[in-house]
Design a protein around this motif. Structure first.
Motif, mmCIF file in Angstrom:
data_model
loop_
_atom_site.group_PDB
_atom_site.id
_atom_site.type_symbol
_atom_site.label_atom_id
_atom_site.label_comp_id
_atom_site.label_asym_id
_atom_site.label_seq_id
_atom_site.Cartn_x
_atom_site.Cartn_y
_atom_site.Cartn_z
ATOM 1 N N PHE A 172 0.847 -1.185 0.000
ATOM 2 C CA PHE A 172 0.000 0.000 0.000
ATOM 3 C C PHE A 172 0.886 1.240 0.000
ATOM 4 C CE2 PHE A 172 -2.037 -3.328 2.598
ATOM 5 C CZ PHE A 172 -3.166 -3.567 1.831
ATOM 6 N N ASP A 173 0.533 2.247 -0.811
ATOM 7 C CA ASP A 173 1.348 3.457 -0.852
ATOM 8 C C ASP A 173 0.812 4.562 0.052
ATOM 9 O OD1 ASP A 173 -0.804 4.566 -2.194
ATOM 10 O OD2 ASP A 173 0.212 4.676 -4.123
ATOM 11 N N GLY A 174 -0.253 4.292 0.794
ATOM 12 C CA GLY A 174 -0.792 5.267 1.737
ATOM 13 C C GLY A 174 -1.772 6.250 1.134
ATOM 14 N N ALA A 175 -2.161 6.064 -0.114
ATOM 15 C CA ALA A 175 -3.100 6.984 -0.774
ATOM 16 C C ALA A 175 -4.385 6.245 -1.149
ATOM 17 C CB ALA A 175 -2.455 7.601 -2.002
ATOM 18 N N HIS A 176 -5.174 5.903 -0.162
ATOM 19 C CA HIS A 176 -6.498 5.292 -0.339
ATOM 20 C C HIS A 176 -6.435 3.897 -0.949
ATOM 21 C CE1 HIS A 176 -8.054 9.111 0.883
ATOM 22 N NE2 HIS A 176 -7.393 9.708 -0.089
ATOM 23 N N ASP A 177 -5.389 3.165 -0.660
ATOM 24 C CA ASP A 177 -5.297 1.782 -1.113
ATOM 25 C C ASP A 177 -6.007 0.898 -0.094
ATOM 26 O OD1 ASP A 177 -3.550 2.945 -2.858
ATOM 27 O OD2 ASP A 177 -1.766 2.032 -2.007
ATOM 28 N N CYS A 178 -6.543 -0.210 -0.571
ATOM 29 C CA CYS A 178 -7.134 -1.153 0.373
ATOM 30 C C CYS A 178 -7.450 -2.474 -0.307
ATOM 31 C CB CYS A 178 -8.395 -0.584 1.009
ATOM 32 S SG CYS A 178 -9.817 -0.433 -0.081
ATOM 33 N N VAL A 179 -7.649 -3.456 0.530
ATOM 34 C CA VAL A 179 -8.232 -4.731 0.140
ATOM 35 C C VAL A 179 -9.477 -4.848 0.996
ATOM 36 C CG1 VAL A 179 -7.954 -7.233 0.135
ATOM 37 C CG2 VAL A 179 -6.001 -5.765 -0.388
ATOM 38 N N THR A 180 -10.604 -5.058 0.377
ATOM 39 C CA THR A 180 -11.851 -5.099 1.125
ATOM 40 C C THR A 180 -12.755 -6.169 0.534
ATOM 41 O OG1 THR A 180 -13.666 -3.739 1.987
ATOM 42 C CG2 THR A 180 -12.993 -3.333 -0.300
ATOM 43 N N ASN A 181 -13.848 -6.427 1.208
ATOM 44 C CA ASN A 181 -14.851 -7.338 0.662
ATOM 45 C C ASN A 181 -16.211 -6.676 0.731
ATOM 46 O OD1 ASN A 181 -15.865 -7.815 3.284
ATOM 47 N ND2 ASN A 181 -14.303 -9.331 3.630
ATOM 48 N N ALA A 182 -17.122 -7.182 -0.061
ATOM 49 C CA ALA A 182 -18.426 -6.539 -0.208
ATOM 50 C C ALA A 182 -19.465 -7.041 0.781
ATOM 51 C CB ALA A 182 -18.943 -6.753 -1.631
ATOM 52 N N MET A 183 -19.149 -8.064 1.551
ATOM 53 C CA MET A 183 -20.153 -8.576 2.476
ATOM 54 C C MET A 183 -19.627 -8.589 3.896
ATOM 55 S SD MET A 183 -20.285 -12.521 1.428
ATOM 56 C CE MET A 183 -19.041 -13.150 0.362
ATOM 57 N N PHE A 184 -20.555 -8.551 4.830
ATOM 58 C CA PHE A 184 -20.208 -8.592 6.239
ATOM 59 C C PHE A 184 -20.230 -10.040 6.687
ATOM 60 C CE2 PHE A 184 -21.983 -4.422 5.478
ATOM 61 C CZ PHE A 184 -21.020 -3.617 6.058
ATOM 62 N N GLY A 185 -19.099 -10.700 6.621
ATOM 63 C CA GLY A 185 -19.045 -12.114 6.946
ATOM 64 C C GLY A 185 -18.523 -12.403 8.333
ATOM 65 N N LEU A 186 -18.074 -11.395 9.037
ATOM 66 C CA LEU A 186 -17.489 -11.611 10.346
ATOM 67 C C LEU A 186 -18.375 -11.068 11.460
ATOM 68 C CD1 LEU A 186 -13.819 -10.626 9.443
ATOM 69 C CD2 LEU A 186 -14.875 -12.889 9.403
ATOM 70 N N THR A 187 -19.670 -11.102 11.271
ATOM 71 C CA THR A 187 -20.593 -10.514 12.236
ATOM 72 C C THR A 187 -20.846 -11.401 13.446
ATOM 73 O OG1 THR A 187 -22.457 -11.406 11.000
ATOM 74 C CG2 THR A 187 -21.778 -9.143 10.487
ATOM 75 N N ASN A 188 -20.381 -12.640 13.419
ATOM 76 C CA ASN A 188 -20.632 -13.525 14.557
ATOM 77 C C ASN A 188 -19.473 -13.531 15.551
ATOM 78 O OD1 ASN A 188 -18.870 -14.758 12.811
ATOM 79 N ND2 ASN A 188 -19.636 -16.820 13.191
ATOM 80 N N ILE A 189 -18.449 -12.722 15.320
ATOM 81 C CA ILE A 189 -17.316 -12.646 16.235
ATOM 82 C C ILE A 189 -17.654 -11.584 17.275
ATOM 83 C CG2 ILE A 189 -14.878 -12.105 16.442
ATOM 84 C CD1 ILE A 189 -14.590 -13.107 13.544
#
Length: 170
Positions: A47-64
């Motif tokens: 990441f170069d610090g300018a709005h880079d990211c890896v993300t996903n489109a769904m909320f799959g970790l809601t049971n934690i």
């Protein structure tokens, strides 16, 4: 070689040429200038610090809920803003270098937790509706590849660097 997959692992984004989830069912998407570079083992996200990211489109970790671990390898190349530890307010919305962004859940009352890593330390933030404080701040130099683990136990974060407990938060 990587360590074997441990029992109970929910998701693992290995960065081996994609943002695929190697263990769970939450493939990621690569945005901004995110690229791949040589990692501690194999490849790493870069990441170069300018709005880079890896993300996903769904909320799959809601049971934690109250006890879980987030971990990653990082090699920071710039500092992050240090804030005071607090359990209220909005302090994590500027000059942070999130390795994991504390995105809140889609339901009111659900919060997310995340890790900001810089050459000057590590902060753990939680985010919710009008809420984004640093529950843990560790200001110390971070140089080269560093293993970062944040272990939440009964809603309290503890920070481990290279396997050593360095701070417990609020």
């Amino acid at each position: 070689n990587c360590a074997p997959v441990v029992s109970g692992l929910v998701n693992w984004w290995m960065a081996e040429g994609s943002a695929g989830d190697s263990v769970g069912n939450l493939p990621g998407g690569i945005y901004g200038g995110t690229s791949f570079a040589q990692g501690k083992v194999g490849q790493a996200f870069s990441f170069d610090g300018a709005h880079d990211c890896v993300t996903n489109a769904m909320f799959g970790l809601t049971n934690i809920l109250d006890s879980y671990t987030m971990e990653l390898w990082a090699w920071p190349t710039a500092g992050r803003a240090s804030t005071s530890e607090n359990t209220s307010g909005i302090y994590g919305d500027g000059n942070q270098r999130y390795a994991i962004f504390p995105y809140p859940g889609p339901t009111a009352g659900i919060v997310g937790s995340g890790i900001s890593v810089g050459t000057n330390g590590v902060s753990v933030f939680e985010a919710g509706n009008a809420y984004m404080p640093a529950l843990l701040v560790f200001d110390a130099p971070i140089v080269g590849w560093t293993h970062i683990a944040v272990v939440y136990s009964n809603r309290c974060p503890s920070l481990y660097l290279n396997g050593v407990l360095v701070r417990s938060g609020l």
